[in-house]
Design an enzyme around this catalytic site. Structure first.
Site, short mmCIF file in Angstrom:
data_model
loop_
_atom_site.label_atom_id
_atom_site.label_comp_id
_atom_site.label_asym_id
_atom_site.label_seq_id
_atom_site.Cartn_x
_atom_site.Cartn_y
_atom_site.Cartn_z
N HIS A 90 0.82 -1.22 0.00
CA HIS A 90 0.00 0.00 0.00
C HIS A 90 0.85 1.27 0.00
O HIS A 90 0.31 2.37 0.05
CB HIS A 90 -0.93 0.02 1.21
CG HIS A 90 -1.92 -1.09 1.24
ND1 HIS A 90 -2.72 -1.40 0.16
CD2 HIS A 90 -2.24 -1.99 2.22
CE1 HIS A 90 -3.49 -2.44 0.47
NE2 HIS A 90 -3.20 -2.82 1.71
N CYS A 91 2.16 1.13 -0.01
CA CYS A 91 3.05 2.29 0.01
C CYS A 91 3.63 2.53 -1.37
O CYS A 91 4.02 1.59 -2.06
CB CYS A 91 4.17 2.06 1.02
SG CYS A 91 5.28 3.48 1.23
#
Length: 347
Positions: free
Chosen positions: A161-162
């Site tokens: 998710h980064c």
């Protein structure tokens, strides 16, 4: 998505070949070790606050403990990675994003544990972000080992998710993106990378990072009703499989088999990054799918079988999984891969 000035883009700022050449993340495998990467510093201990998140903050250590309980694997030797430095991280992340992590409120948002906002940042750097940096270093090292030995497993990582200038969803560093950049910078014969993301959540981080890239193919299968539902990032997915909540083994495994086969036929990668989240397991409060423990073991076997029969190197990252029983399932799956000769754990 935070705005980024032209002078802060990763492409202009990173000098990829220089960074990877000077990095200490690529180390050689010691004699007697298997290409399984782990160190005790992966685990998070934050004055008990880690218990406020459903994630088992010692999951990675518990995977290793469960592996070593198995008679045939009790003497296995693992590879110890180095911590990703700020210079390494600059290959992917903007300086403004890395600076933002020096504010505790931003770390609290990323880890989704709001009380973390009142903890001094020096404590968070040591107790939360350093473990993430070690896991990120582990993913990068796993990339090297997969090229050299045909397979590797990082007992950690998978922070999907980064992306370059933003974190979220318990993901502070874009280890998947960093791993791919290191591989492409170091190995001239590897020009096409496939990411197979089977975590229950959409992998919007690496999708945003590789948007428009023709040399990176993304297959993502996820519960379409849960976080992050990043519509923009979905444009980067080459093979998108959206699941209904509470999908069970039969349908899930059929889709894995069909779409992994289809993706490999469609793209012919030189290496595969497999994000093997176990938050697909029944009872997971964040994944909201209904795959059994045996279904997870079968899933991993299917992926490894289809990749290995084409003689393509594969990197496995453990990613999400939010139940106390998750660690034992990961260990059982790794043992099964070894038993089926899809990997070879030297002891």
């Amino acid at each position: 998505m935070a705005s980024v000035s032209p002078e802060e883009t990763v492409e202009n700022d990173a000098r990829p070949r220089t960074i990877t050449a000077e990095s200490k993340l690529y180390i050689d495998l010691e004699e007697g070790c298997s290409p399984i990467v782990y160190r005790d510093e992966y685990n998070i201990h934050l004055l008990g606050m880690e218990k406020l998140h459903p994630f088992d903050a010692c999951k990675w250590g518990n995977v290793v403990k469960n592996l070593k309980k198995k008679q045939k694997l009790k003497n296995m030797k693992l590879v110890t990675p180095n911590e990703a430095t700020e210079a390494d991280l600059r290959l992917v992340h903007t300086s403004s994003y890395l600076r933002s992590l020096k504010w505790s409120i931003n770390v609290a948002k990323i880890t989704e544990v709001i009380p973390v906002a009142i903890v001094p940042n020096i404590v968070l750097q040591k107790r939360v972000l350093k473990p993430f940096r070690y896991q990120t270093g582990g993913s990068v090292l796993a990339g090297k080992l997969a090229v050299e030995y045909g397979w590797s497993i990082n007992i950690g990582g998978g922070f999907h998710h980064c992306w370059g200038n933003q974190g979220g969803g318990f993901c502070a560093y874009a280890d998947i993106t960093l791993t791919v950049h290191f591989i492409l910078s170091h190995y001239a014969h590897i020009q096409r990378v496939m990411i197979i993301d089977l975590d229950a959540h959409q992998g919007n981080g690496h999708e945003r990072d590789f948007m428009g890239r023709k040399d990176v193919y993304i297959m993502d299968m996820y519960n379409k009703y849960i976080y992050p539902n990043d519509t923009y990032a979905k444009k980067a997915i080459n093979r998108k499989i959206e699941l209904f909540a509470y999908t069970e083994d039969e349908e899930y495994l059929d889709r894995v088999s069909t779409h992994v086969e289809g993706a490999l036929n469609e793209f012919s990668p030189h290496i595969v990054v497999y994000n093997a989240g176990t938050d697909i397991m029944e009872g997971d409060c964040l994944g909201l799918l209904s795959v059994t423990k045996q279904g997870i073991i079968q899933r991993d076997e299917i992926v490894f079988q289809k990749v290995k029969e084409r003689q393509i190197p594969i990197i496995m990252l453990t990613s999400g999984g939010y139940q106390r029983s998750t660690a034992a399932v990961i260990a059982d799956s790794i043992a099964n891969l070894n038993r089926k000769s899809l990997i070879d754990i030297s002891v």
